[in-house]
Design a protein around this motif. Structure first.
Motif, PDB file in Angstrom:
ATOM      1  N   PRO A   1       0.940 -14.191   0.370  1.00  0.00           N
ATOM      2  CA  PRO A   1       1.553 -12.945   0.842  1.00  0.00           C
ATOM      3  C   PRO A   1       3.035 -13.151   1.140  1.00  0.00           C
ATOM      4  N   THR A   2       3.823 -12.093   0.977  1.00  0.00           N
ATOM      5  CA  THR A   2       5.271 -12.213   1.153  1.00  0.00           C
ATOM      6  C   THR A   2       5.855 -11.190   2.126  1.00  0.00           C
ATOM      7  N   HIS A   3       5.028 -10.307   2.663  1.00  0.00           N
ATOM      8  CA  HIS A   3       5.570  -9.178   3.424  1.00  0.00           C
ATOM      9  C   HIS A   3       5.481  -9.323   4.938  1.00  0.00           C
TER      10      HIS A   3
ATOM     11  N   GLU B   1       2.265  -6.508  -3.603  1.00  0.00           N
ATOM     12  CA  GLU B   1       2.726  -7.879  -3.427  1.00  0.00           C
ATOM     13  C   GLU B   1       3.595  -8.376  -4.581  1.00  0.00           C
TER      14      GLU B   1
ATOM     15  N   LEU C   1      -2.634  -8.579  -4.019  1.00  0.00           N
ATOM     16  CA  LEU C   1      -2.689 -10.015  -3.779  1.00  0.00           C
ATOM     17  C   LEU C   1      -3.975 -10.602  -4.370  1.00  0.00           C
TER      18      LEU C   1
ATOM     19  N   GLU D   1      -1.305  -3.811  -0.725  1.00  0.00           N
ATOM     20  CA  GLU D   1      -0.893  -5.204  -0.506  1.00  0.00           C
ATOM     21  C   GLU D   1      -2.082  -6.138  -0.677  1.00  0.00           C
TER      22      GLU D   1
END
Length: 259
Positions: free
Chosen positions: A157-159, A145, A185, A181
């Motif tokens: 979260p960014t994905h 992340e 995070l 991920e």
């Protein structure tokens, strides 16, 4: 006193070194990925890919071959022939660790963009099937992340759907999954918005919330090693220092290779 034929034969055999056929004692862990994992050079310091720190957590019998490259998505990595390069080298018993998504998300770039539930999974499957065809073991790792916090101080979260798409593919294909991920995070959440700055490539001239400095690379590499152990991809005897301090000073940046 004369020796018997049996005594002579036994003496001769004793003088010959015993040669045993042993199974392969070492293997290579290949990394296919992007800039978050890639080798960095002196001109990029202190930026550090987590793949540079991973060897600190592995015994010498597991060699790391870091093929991750800045700016690559699963699509561009394959299209540029970088997967083919790995598959030409990889051997039975080796590992192929696959981490992509950061650049797959770039919808305005047709050379790199993939859609999570279709083309992203298709390119990941090419990596999985290529490794298996050569007797190597594929390992999928969800993307680490970025550093992003909301107004309440919670790590976000960014994905998008990419981690979920990888998890689904891993389950369908029976591939070991390292959920970096989710783990990263949670780590950023524990550290908080301010402390995480000391893990990312924040310098006097740059505020980079994607790439790591040495402490950040070490922290993520530790997560990777822990997951390799948890998923039984590696035995306990193959990993080291999981609960020990790894000094940031161990990270070095070699000169950039001549172009």
């Amino acid at each position: 006193m004369s020796l018997t034929r049996r005594q002579v034969s036994s003496a001769a055999l004793a003088a010959v070194p015993l040669v045993r056929k042993s199974r392969r004692e070492s293997r290579t862990l290949y990394i296919a990925g992007d800039s978050t994992a890639a080798q960095k050079y002196a001109d990029a310091a202190p930026e550090t890919g987590w793949g540079m720190a991973l060897p600190f957590f592995l015994r010498k019998a597991v060699r790391v071959a870091n093929h991750a490259v800045n700016g690559r998505s699963s699509k561009s990595f394959v299209d540029e022939g970088r997967l083919d390069t790995i598959l030409a080298e990889i051997r039975r018993g080796d590992l192929l660790l696959i981490q992509f998504a950061h650049n797959d998300e770039k919808a305005t770039d047709p050379a790199r963009y993939t859609e999570p539930w279709t083309t992203y999974q298709e390119y990941l499957r090419l990596c999985v099937e290529g490794a298996r065809a050569r007797g190597a073991r594929p390992v999928l790792a969800t993307p680490v992340e970025r550093r992003r916090f909301d107004a309440d101080g919670d790590a976000r979260p960014t994905h998008g759907d990419y981690p979920a798409a990888m998890r689904a593919l891993a389950a369908k294909e029976g591939v070991a999954l390292l959920d970096i991920e989710a783990l990263s995070l949670a780590l950023w959440q524990r550290l908080g918005a301010e402390e995480t700055k000391s893990y990312f490539n924040w310098t006097a001239t740059e505020q980079d919330n994607t790439h790591f400095n040495p402490p950040g690379a070490v922290a993520v590499a530790r997560l990777v090693a822990q997951e390799l152990l948890r998923t039984r991809v590696l035995a306990r005897s193959a990993v080291v220092r999981l609960d020990e301090d790894v000094p940031a000073s161990w990270i070095t940046w070699p000169p950039a290779p001549a172009s």
